[in-house]
Design a protein around this motif. Sequence first.
Motif, PDB file in Angstrom:
ATOM      1  N   HIS A   1       0.842  -1.202   0.000  1.00 36.46           N
ATOM      2  CA  HIS A   1       0.000   0.000   0.000  1.00 36.46           C
ATOM      3  C   HIS A   1       0.877   1.251   0.000  1.00 36.46           C
ATOM      4  CE1 HIS A   1      -3.310   2.629   0.625  1.00 36.46           C
ATOM      5  NE2 HIS A   1      -3.080   2.858   1.900  1.00 36.46           N
ATOM      6  N   HIS A   2       1.909   1.255   0.865  1.00 39.95           N
ATOM      7  CA  HIS A   2       2.802   2.424   0.926  1.00 39.95           C
ATOM      8  C   HIS A   2       3.547   2.627  -0.388  1.00 39.95           C
ATOM      9  CE1 HIS A   2       1.982   3.511   4.934  1.00 39.95           C
ATOM     10  NE2 HIS A   2       2.406   2.380   5.458  1.00 39.95           N
ATOM     11  N   ASN A   3       3.897   1.509  -1.043  1.00 36.18           N
ATOM     12  CA  ASN A   3       4.666   1.620  -2.296  1.00 36.18           C
ATOM     13  C   ASN A   3       3.773   1.763  -3.517  1.00 36.18           C
ATOM     14  OD1 ASN A   3       6.895   1.273  -0.729  1.00 36.18           O
ATOM     15  ND2 ASN A   3       7.113  -0.918  -1.153  1.00 36.18           N
ATOM     16  N   ASN A   4       2.469   1.957  -3.275  1.00 37.26           N
ATOM     17  CA  ASN A   4       1.534   2.142  -4.398  1.00 37.26           C
ATOM     18  C   ASN A   4       1.473   0.967  -5.348  1.00 37.26           C
ATOM     19  OD1 ASN A   4      -0.167   4.347  -4.723  1.00 37.26           O
ATOM     20  ND2 ASN A   4       1.650   5.696  -4.692  1.00 37.26           N
ATOM     21  N   GLU A   5       1.531  -0.243  -4.785  1.00 34.53           N
ATOM     22  CA  GLU A   5       1.520  -1.421  -5.663  1.00 34.53           C
ATOM     23  C   GLU A   5       0.108  -1.937  -5.950  1.00 34.53           C
ATOM     24  OE1 GLU A   5       5.857  -2.811  -3.953  1.00 34.53           O
ATOM     25  OE2 GLU A   5       4.202  -4.225  -3.781  1.00 34.53           O
ATOM     26  N   PHE A   6      -0.885  -1.411  -5.232  1.00 37.50           N
ATOM     27  CA  PHE A   6      -2.252  -1.841  -5.534  1.00 37.50           C
ATOM     28  C   PHE A   6      -2.747  -1.080  -6.760  1.00 37.50           C
ATOM     29  CE2 PHE A   6      -2.542  -2.806  -0.815  1.00 37.50           C
ATOM     30  CZ  PHE A   6      -2.487  -4.177  -1.008  1.00 37.50           C
TER      31      PHE A   6
ATOM     32  N   GLY B   1       4.572 -10.299  -9.897  1.00 38.57           N
ATOM     33  CA  GLY B   1       3.637  -9.883 -10.948  1.00 38.57           C
ATOM     34  C   GLY B   1       2.264  -9.571 -10.384  1.00 38.57           C
ATOM     35  N   MET B   2       1.252  -9.631 -11.264  1.00 40.45           N
ATOM     36  CA  MET B   2      -0.104  -9.229 -10.863  1.00 40.45           C
ATOM     37  C   MET B   2      -0.754 -10.320 -10.006  1.00 40.45           C
ATOM     38  SD  MET B   2      -1.457  -6.375 -11.478  1.00 40.45           S
ATOM     39  CE  MET B   2      -1.112  -5.622 -13.048  1.00 40.45           C
ATOM     40  N   ILE B   3      -1.177  -9.951  -8.812  1.00 39.01           N
ATOM     41  CA  ILE B   3      -1.777 -10.940  -7.901  1.00 39.01           C
ATOM     42  C   ILE B   3      -3.263 -10.633  -7.716  1.00 39.01           C
ATOM     43  CG2 ILE B   3      -1.670 -11.937  -5.580  1.00 39.01           C
ATOM     44  CD1 ILE B   3       1.272 -11.136  -5.467  1.00 39.01           C
ATOM     45  N   SER B   4      -4.100 -11.682  -7.860  1.00 39.03           N
ATOM     46  CA  SER B   4      -5.564 -11.511  -7.728  1.00 39.03           C
ATOM     47  C   SER B   4      -5.959 -11.366  -6.266  1.00 39.03           C
ATOM     48  CB  SER B   4      -6.287 -12.739  -8.267  1.00 39.03           C
ATOM     49  OG  SER B   4      -5.989 -12.899  -9.595  1.00 39.03           O
ATOM     50  N   PRO B   5      -7.106 -10.720  -6.015  1.00 41.64           N
ATOM     51  CA  PRO B   5      -7.519 -10.515  -4.625  1.00 41.64           C
ATOM     52  C   PRO B   5      -7.781 -11.802  -3.855  1.00 41.64           C
ATOM     53  CG  PRO B   5      -9.207  -9.760  -6.149  1.00 41.64           C
ATOM     54  CD  PRO B   5      -8.008 -10.079  -6.965  1.00 41.64           C
ATOM     55  N   GLY B   6      -8.058 -12.892  -4.574  1.00 40.82           N
ATOM     56  CA  GLY B   6      -8.280 -14.172  -3.903  1.00 40.82           C
ATOM     57  C   GLY B   6      -7.128 -14.534  -2.968  1.00 40.82           C
ATOM     58  N   HIS B   7      -5.916 -14.054  -3.290  1.00 35.62           N
ATOM     59  CA  HIS B   7      -4.742 -14.395  -2.477  1.00 35.62           C
ATOM     60  C   HIS B   7      -4.554 -13.483  -1.278  1.00 35.62           C
ATOM     61  CE1 HIS B   7      -3.337 -17.328  -5.370  1.00 35.62           C
ATOM     62  NE2 HIS B   7      -3.619 -16.451  -6.315  1.00 35.62           N
ATOM     63  N   PHE B   8      -5.256 -12.351  -1.239  1.00 34.01           N
ATOM     64  CA  PHE B   8      -4.957 -11.428  -0.133  1.00 34.01           C
ATOM     65  C   PHE B   8      -6.164 -10.674   0.438  1.00 34.01           C
ATOM     66  CE2 PHE B   8      -4.358  -9.017  -4.076  1.00 34.01           C
ATOM     67  CZ  PHE B   8      -5.050  -7.853  -3.817  1.00 34.01           C
ATOM     68  N   ILE B   9      -7.317 -10.760  -0.236  1.00 39.08           N
ATOM     69  CA  ILE B   9      -8.429  -9.888   0.202  1.00 39.08           C
ATOM     70  C   ILE B   9      -8.937 -10.259   1.603  1.00 39.08           C
ATOM     71  CG2 ILE B   9     -10.409 -11.127  -0.864  1.00 39.08           C
ATOM     72  CD1 ILE B   9      -9.892  -7.331  -0.980  1.00 39.08           C
ATOM     73  N   ASP B  10      -8.906 -11.571   1.925  1.00 37.94           N
ATOM     74  CA  ASP B  10      -9.377 -11.981   3.253  1.00 37.94           C
ATOM     75  C   ASP B  10      -8.484 -11.394   4.340  1.00 37.94           C
ATOM     76  OD1 ASP B  10     -11.501 -13.288   2.335  1.00 37.94           O
ATOM     77  OD2 ASP B  10     -10.702 -15.316   2.589  1.00 37.94           O
TER      78      ASP B  10
ATOM     79  N   SER C   1      -8.101  -7.370   8.684  1.00 35.03           N
ATOM     80  CA  SER C   1      -7.163  -6.560   9.462  1.00 35.03           C
ATOM     81  C   SER C   1      -7.608  -5.099   9.369  1.00 35.03           C
ATOM     82  CB  SER C   1      -5.748  -6.696   8.920  1.00 35.03           C
ATOM     83  OG  SER C   1      -5.578  -5.861   7.800  1.00 35.03           O
ATOM     84  N   SER C   2      -7.016  -4.271  10.211  1.00 31.45           N
ATOM     85  CA  SER C   2      -7.421  -2.869  10.204  1.00 31.45           C
ATOM     86  C   SER C   2      -6.971  -2.153   8.929  1.00 31.45           C
ATOM     87  CB  SER C   2      -6.825  -2.163  11.418  1.00 31.45           C
ATOM     88  OG  SER C   2      -5.448  -2.443  11.458  1.00 31.45           O
ATOM     89  N   MET C   3      -6.120  -2.834   8.131  1.00 33.00           N
ATOM     90  CA  MET C   3      -5.622  -2.224   6.904  1.00 33.00           C
ATOM     91  C   MET C   3      -6.705  -1.938   5.876  1.00 33.00           C
ATOM     92  SD  MET C   3      -2.273  -3.751   5.163  1.00 33.00           S
ATOM     93  CE  MET C   3      -2.518  -5.277   5.988  1.00 33.00           C
ATOM     94  N   ILE C   4      -7.819  -2.687   5.978  1.00 30.13           N
ATOM     95  CA  ILE C   4      -8.877  -2.476   4.988  1.00 30.13           C
ATOM     96  C   ILE C   4      -9.429  -1.044   5.087  1.00 30.13           C
ATOM     97  CG2 ILE C   4     -10.779  -3.352   6.422  1.00 30.13           C
ATOM     98  CD1 ILE C   4     -10.406  -3.853   2.615  1.00 30.13           C
ATOM     99  N   ILE C   5      -9.233  -0.403   6.233  1.00 35.49           N
ATOM    100  CA  ILE C   5      -9.767   0.964   6.382  1.00 35.49           C
ATOM    101  C   ILE C   5      -9.006   1.949   5.472  1.00 35.49           C
ATOM    102  CG2 ILE C   5     -10.412   2.780   8.037  1.00 35.49           C
ATOM    103  CD1 ILE C   5     -11.922   0.013   8.348  1.00 35.49           C
ATOM    104  N   PRO C   6      -7.659   2.108   5.646  1.00 42.81           N
ATOM    105  CA  PRO C   6      -6.968   3.009   4.712  1.00 42.81           C
ATOM    106  C   PRO C   6      -7.005   2.523   3.266  1.00 42.81           C
ATOM    107  CG  PRO C   6      -5.387   1.902   6.146  1.00 42.81           C
ATOM    108  CD  PRO C   6      -6.747   1.612   6.692  1.00 42.81           C
ATOM    109  N   VAL C   7      -6.852   1.209   3.063  1.00 44.38           N
ATOM    110  CA  VAL C   7      -6.860   0.703   1.681  1.00 44.38           C
ATOM    111  C   VAL C   7      -8.255   0.913   1.071  1.00 44.38           C
ATOM    112  CG1 VAL C   7      -6.576  -1.346   0.218  1.00 44.38           C
ATOM    113  CG2 VAL C   7      -4.997  -0.955   2.105  1.00 44.38           C
ATOM    114  N   GLY C   8      -9.271   0.706   1.890  1.00 44.83           N
ATOM    115  CA  GLY C   8     -10.647   0.906   1.423  1.00 44.83           C
ATOM    116  C   GLY C   8     -10.889   2.341   0.952  1.00 44.83           C
TER     117      GLY C   8
ATOM    118  N   ASN D   1     -16.521  -2.562  -4.455  1.00 44.02           N
ATOM    119  CA  ASN D   1     -16.729  -3.575  -3.398  1.00 44.02           C
ATOM    120  C   ASN D   1     -16.367  -2.983  -2.040  1.00 44.02           C
ATOM    121  OD1 ASN D   1     -17.340  -6.243  -4.843  1.00 44.02           O
ATOM    122  ND2 ASN D   1     -15.583  -5.442  -5.976  1.00 44.02           N
ATOM    123  N   VAL D   2     -17.290  -3.097  -1.105  1.00 46.19           N
ATOM    124  CA  VAL D   2     -17.019  -2.571   0.237  1.00 46.19           C
ATOM    125  C   VAL D   2     -17.170  -3.723   1.233  1.00 46.19           C
ATOM    126  CG1 VAL D   2     -17.624  -0.804   1.938  1.00 46.19           C
ATOM    127  CG2 VAL D   2     -18.058  -0.377  -0.475  1.00 46.19           C
TER     128      VAL D   2
END
Length: 389
Positions: free
Chosen positions: A146-151, A181-190, A195-202, A230-231
Amino acid sequence: MIVIKKNTLIFKQGEFGDTAYVIDQGRVEIFIHDSAGEEIVLTVLGHGEIFGEMAVIDNQIRSASARTLDDCQLIPIQKDQIFDILSKSDSLIQLLMRVMLKRTRNLNDSLAGISTAKEVVEPKTNPKMEQVFDKIKLENQLLEAHHNNEFEIHHQPMVDLQTSKIVGSEALIRWNNPSLGMISPGHFIDILENSSMIIPVGYWIFEECFRHYKVIAEKTSMKDFSISINVSGRQFVHYTFLNTLKELVIKHQINPKFFKLELTERILVEGLAVIDILRQCHEMGFLISLDDFGTGFSSMQYLSQMPVDNLKIDRSFVMNVINDKKTESIVHSIIFLGKKLGMSIIAEGLECEAEIKKMHSLGAEFGQGYYFGRSMKLAELIEKINQTP
Ligand code: C2E
Ligand code: CMP
Ligand code: CA
Ligand code: CA
């Protein structure tokens, strides 16, 4: 509940242990032995207090001994119960707990005059704890990402099934990892959502969608293009959600009517307060879509109370609708119900013409799926919109 007589040793320092205890009645003394064999009392615990939790959580030996000072009534708590609860808590809390336990152990060791360095006991490896570590590692990588703007936000076209024209898109997050490379949300969205990270990333997702919308409006002739966002439930019920959303709308000068908030029925597990938050989002002008409809615990009773504009019928129904009469009946009923409640119907995961025809004939007005296009970068979406006559 177990009853233990006065002056009984419950467990000894140095043993392995699978049980923690909550004291219902009586007092329990916690003590250690120093290097000369003398007892040092660390504390005396009473009603409502817990002991024996350390060895259970960090999977090491008992850090002290425990003895009853009265006839006691204790409530045992097994390792699995504790792990169950811990595994659902934020990984940061889990890490904090481990650090605090380690410090208490070191403190006890130095009180007893034992050099911690010499007395290191190899912990038994615990697969559940390993999972926690993996989770923390991934969380950390996600935070860095998130900090490195990779999303990145990619878009899957949403199409009007009558005209086959693109009318909007669903924003889908991707992780552009420099080495993987490009990673789908299936690998990390849960991990992100739990985690509390969904707040800033959201909030970043919202801002990115608002920026993308402006580019689409500028570079295409689309007048009422809509972006579905998606929320997650956690994000939605966060105490900052409504105010921040209002601030972002003002900051980006967007009209909320061009954005659909995609929520799953699972948000209802957060309690009925979500219905009120939904209403406020709706009053702000956002449209509401119920995602993966039919797969969760559909609560028809609440559906009528929620301001839902669109029902998205899950791919698990769409993929069986052609060959399975029962699925067809279910889809037919869902569409009938949705329309009665004034909702538009979106079919998800359309992969072939037969599915499109069937879903359209059953009453779905809009659709998305690999047949119309996979998720793509913004530039590609704009190109696709401009190519369509
Ligand atoms: P979803 O919201 O149900 O998104 C639809 C998923 O189905 C997407 O997977 C999409 O690429 C895939 N899909 C679309 N058309 C087809 C098709 O024709 N066939 C098949 N087999 N699959 C199709 P994706 O992008 O991997 O996203 C997975 C899930 O991750 C999403 O499911 C959503 O729950 C979550 N997600 C994605 N982006 C975000 C986001 O920005 N925020 C949050 N909170 N969740 C997100
Ligand atoms: P555990 O290590 O499983 O077994 C001994 C228990 O004593 C420990 O869990 C804690 O519940 C408790 N304990 C250990 N050290 C202290 C301390 N310094 N102060 C209070 N309680 C302690
Ligand atoms: Ca979705
Ligand atoms: Ca979906």
